[in-house]
Scaffold this active site. Structure first.
Site, PDB file in Angstrom:
ATOM      1  N   ALA A  41       0.842  -1.192   0.000  1.00 46.99           N
ATOM      2  CA  ALA A  41       0.000   0.000   0.000  1.00 46.99           C
ATOM      3  C   ALA A  41       0.885   1.252   0.000  1.00 46.99           C
ATOM      4  CB  ALA A  41      -0.923  -0.013   1.216  1.00 46.99           C
ATOM      5  N   ASP A  43       3.913   1.365  -1.261  1.00 41.90           N
ATOM      6  CA  ASP A  43       4.475   1.444  -2.615  1.00 41.90           C
ATOM      7  C   ASP A  43       3.489   2.085  -3.586  1.00 41.90           C
ATOM      8  OD1 ASP A  43       6.779   0.276  -1.768  1.00 41.90           O
ATOM      9  OD2 ASP A  43       6.358  -1.702  -2.614  1.00 41.90           O
ATOM     10  N   LYS A 122      16.259 -10.415  -2.130  1.00 41.25           N
ATOM     11  CA  LYS A 122      16.086  -9.142  -1.433  1.00 41.25           C
ATOM     12  C   LYS A 122      15.590  -9.480  -0.045  1.00 41.25           C
ATOM     13  CE  LYS A 122      14.626  -4.419  -1.601  1.00 41.25           C
ATOM     14  NZ  LYS A 122      14.135  -4.310  -0.260  1.00 41.25           N
ATOM     15  N   ARG A 143      20.490   2.754   8.376  1.00 42.51           N
ATOM     16  CA  ARG A 143      20.493   3.589   7.185  1.00 42.51           C
ATOM     17  C   ARG A 143      20.053   5.025   7.474  1.00 42.51           C
ATOM     18  NH1 ARG A 143      17.238   2.146   1.762  1.00 42.51           N
ATOM     19  NH2 ARG A 143      15.489   2.218   3.188  1.00 42.51           N
ATOM     20  N   GLU A 180      22.093  -6.699   5.847  1.00 46.31           N
ATOM     21  CA  GLU A 180      20.719  -6.650   6.309  1.00 46.31           C
ATOM     22  C   GLU A 180      20.633  -7.447   7.605  1.00 46.31           C
ATOM     23  OE1 GLU A 180      19.313  -4.886   3.961  1.00 46.31           O
ATOM     24  OE2 GLU A 180      17.187  -4.994   4.457  1.00 46.31           O
ATOM     25  N   CYS A 412     -19.429 -21.638  26.321  1.00 45.43           N
ATOM     26  CA  CYS A 412     -18.953 -22.030  24.995  1.00 45.43           C
ATOM     27  C   CYS A 412     -20.028 -21.719  23.956  1.00 45.43           C
ATOM     28  CB  CYS A 412     -18.621 -23.524  24.975  1.00 45.43           C
ATOM     29  SG  CYS A 412     -18.297 -24.162  23.312  1.00 45.43           S
ATOM     30  N   CYS A 415     -21.366 -25.412  22.657  1.00 43.15           N
ATOM     31  CA  CYS A 415     -22.072 -26.393  23.489  1.00 43.15           C
ATOM     32  C   CYS A 415     -22.646 -25.795  24.766  1.00 43.15           C
ATOM     33  CB  CYS A 415     -21.151 -27.564  23.835  1.00 43.15           C
ATOM     34  SG  CYS A 415     -19.882 -27.119  25.033  1.00 43.15           S
TER      35      CYS A 415
END
Ligand code: IVH
Length: 679
Positions: A41, A43, A122, A143, A180, A412, A415
């Site tokens: 999204a 990108d 990658k 970075r 990485e 539950c 049941c």
């Protein structure tokens, strides 16, 4: 649209919106390690903005995210200026983009023929630059914005595979290594499982887990996280280097740096695409998360001639895989009751394709997790599917209404039995046992599953119709179906042939050995490995039925908790009744597999992995010998692996073993175990 025309106001407004959204999401992703939209999204927004700016260059501002590389460093870490900028990679989304890249490379260099590219995975991790002076690690940095990152030397030094001193004597006086930091997928899943149990924050994906773990101001926290580093290139270097990047990588390996696996030199676009296809086919088998293939011009002189654009070099491209995440809408949230009674909230979704498969249900794990994420019907959510892991809701992207926490039901939903949640546990359970139709159904499905008694043809739908029609109530009734063959054949979607096949599959299942039967019973926390250990240890079903906790705890892998589950299972009158009826039809279920000579099969029931290059035999020879001793030899390491035999250059399997706490043995130790290769 001509480039000189003025941008219309809508385009200007849209560009502004896109810029502010991209900045916001980049901050969440790079700085807080807490993304709220999938990479795909992001990108798409990025592409839209880049498209607008390409059409109307006047729209491009100096601080546009299209001109920047990453996020701002956190103030608390010391800033670290990179000696060479850390660039990003241009993305290619299909063969056309790869062909464009290749054409631009060849045009740039004036080359007609095929290029040599170094292709590699990658890696989906956190980019790191390691600075070595005279072969000594002096700094590690993230970075950041590409020019300046954060100093994380102490944190990176906790990663066991990162050398603090390089080996060999041809080491450049200054060397900036690029790589990485990743969290292996198995370790990521294990980390999240534990975090869920402790009601702590989980990570959205292995990349965020790696980033969140490394960017801890207190490096002791980093040290406890299972991180690995894979190097894929160099930044600034003072000293001599060989001509091709693949030779540089060999040199880096010799210096003791952990090198990114699966790199190979390929020829032209075809070579690149073939590499991509092979890597994609193996995606779910890889131990680390990969989100595409990277192709880089191999000759360093060519790289220099091609140079870089603002964000990215012209000599490399990332050819992306289909995303593991997608956004969709929650239609409803239902509660599923599992084989052991665990209540799991499950989101029913508008169907959406994730990583090539249509997903319409995703787990929310438990109620704490559901409420922490604040998921409600109508919300837009991010869904993640990675290989054979069950699809999960990662988080809310856009909430529909005010958050109303969902309470754990007291009864539950199937049941009506009481639900219990012992203090300190995150899982709420139905106490109905086999009286609960949901638990009964799951127990039967498990009994018939491939790794249990492998009853072919007894799929989920048939289990439901057998239960609904009253033909069976428990697994023991399955073995009376041959007496009710005509009723069986009359069921919906059944016929004479399928009824006969099922009866035959049931007959076959009677001949399986004790460990398969034990696993099929579905005792809580008794997986395949534990079932095997129990069978190897006790040899007879009756001995297990009668064993007390102390005796059970003498079996490898069985702790007090598992022992209590086993004892409780065989004490329950309902279970005893079913087991007695099963014993009456059993052929081999009550005995362990015959042992020819127990001293000759010391590795029976153990899974072993062999990795790296062995000196005295090939891996295949090692496999044959290990199998001769009863071991199962597997290609991948899990926490069930008994041990890993690591030869030279063992690669990531050894790392996985270390991360998972699995024993690693040398070739010499293996030889001691199995005797000499000739012997
Ligand atoms: S080469 C000039 N090779 O992806 C950039 N990068 O989106 C050269 N990455 O910052 C990078 N795996 O951290 C390269 N095999 C690989 C990679 C890889 C992951 C990261 C890298 C880079 C980012 C770019």
């Amino acid at each position: 649209m001509s480039q000189s025309s003025l941008p219309p106001p809508e385009a200007r407004r849209r560009a502004e919106v896109l810029r502010s959204q991209l900045k916001h999401h980049a901050y969440l992703y790079h700085v807080l390690d807490d993304p709220q939209i999938p990479d795909g999204a992001y990108d798409a927004l990025f592409h839209e903005l880049r498209g607008l700016e390409e059409t109307w260059p006047q729209l491009a501002t100096a601080d546009s995210p299209t001109r920047r590389v990453g996020g701002h460093p956190l103030a608390a870490f010391a800033p670290a200026a990179h000696l060479d900028p850390m660039l990003s990679l241009k993305n290619a989304f299909g063969p056309g983009d790869v062909a464009d890249f290749d054409r631009q490379v060849r045009e740039g260099l004036g080359i007609e023929g095929e290029m040599d590219y170094l292709a590699g995975p990658k890696l989906d991790g956190l980019a790191i630059a390691l600075l070595y002076r005279q072969g000594v690690l002096v700094r590690a940095a993230t970075r950041g914005d590409g020019q300046q990152g954060e100093e994380v030397t102490a944190q990176v030094s906790t990663i066991r595979t990162v050398p603090t001193v390089l080996q060999g004597d041809d080491i450049p006086s200054l060397l900036e290594v690029r790589g990485e930091v990743c969290m292996l997928r198995a370790a990521f899943e294990a980390f999240n499982r534990q975090a869920r149990e402790r009601e702590e924050k989980t990570f959205a994906n292995p990349r965020n887990a790696a980033a969140g773990s490394l960017r801890q101001l207190d490096w002791r926290v980093t040290a406890q996280r299972p991180l690995v580093l894979f190097c894929h290139g160099l930044g600034k270097v003072e000293g001599e280097l060989p001509e091709g990047q693949h030779r540089v990588m060999e040199r880096m390996r010799a210096w003791g740096l952990p090198i990114c696996p699966r790199q190979e030199v390929v020829k032209g676009v075809e070579g690149c695409l073939a590499f991509h296809a092979r890597l994609l086919a193996d995606r779910d088998l890889l131990e680390y998360e990969v989100d595409g293939a990277v192709y880089k011009v191999d000759r360093l002189a060519d790289r220099e001639r091609l140079g870089a654009r603002i964000r990215e070099p012209r000599w490399a491209v990332a050819h992306k895989f289909p995303p593991r995440e997608a956004i969709t809408t929650v239609r409803d949230i239902e509660i599923q009751v599992g084989r052991t009674g665990a209540l799991t909230p499950v989101a029913r979704l508008e169907p959406v394709v994730v990583g090539g498969v249509t997903v319409s249900n995703a787990t929310l794990h438990n109620f704490q997790e559901l409420n922490r994420k604040g998921v409600q019907p109508g919300d837009r959510v991010a869904v993640r599917r990675a290989g054979d892991v069950i699809p999960e809701v990662v988080g809310v992207v856009e909430a529909l209404s005010v958050r109303v926490p969902m309470a754990v039901p007291t009864r539950c939903p199937v049941c009506g039995a009481a639900v219990e949640q012992p203090a300190g546990e995150v899982v709420a359970r139905c106490t109905g046992g086999l009286v609960c139709p949901a638990q009964r159904r799951e127990a039967i499905r498990h009994f018939a599953s491939r790794r249990a008694l492998d009853i072919e043809g007894l799929g989920d739908k048939l289990v439901d119709s057998l239960l609904n029609s009253g033909l069976i109530d428990t697994v023991a009734d399955l073995y009376r179906l041959k007496e009710r063959r005509s009723e069986l054949a009359a069921l919906e979607r059944m016929a004479d042939k399928s009824a006969d096949n099922l009866i035959e599959a049931l007959e076959r299942s009677r001949s399986l050995p004790l460990h398969r039967f034990l696993f099929a019973l579905g005792v809580r926390e008794v997986g395949e490995a534990t079932a095997r250990n129990l069978a190897d240890h006790f040899r007879q079903l009756s001995a297990i039925e009668e064993a007390g906790r102390g005796e059970l705890e003498g079996v490898p892998d069985v702790g007090p908790k598992v022992a209590a589950h086993i004892e409780a299972f065989f004490r329950s009158p309902e279970n005893r009744a079913v087991v007695e009826r099963l014993k009456a039809v059993s052929r081999h279920w009550q005995q362990a597999e015959p042992v020819v000579d127990s001293s000759a099969r010391p590795l029976a029931g153990r899974t072993v992995v062999v990795t790296g290059t062995l000196q005295t035999m090939t891996r295949q020879q090692a496999k044959v010998r290990l199998e001769g001793l009863g071991a199962r030899v597997s290609g991948s390491v899990s926490k069930r692996t008994a041990f890993v035999v690591a030869g030279e250059n063992p690669g990531s399997k050894k790392t996985t073993a270390e991360v998972l706490g699995v024993r690693v043995v040398t070739e010499a130790e293996l030889l001691r175990m199995i005797g000499s290769p000739e012997g």
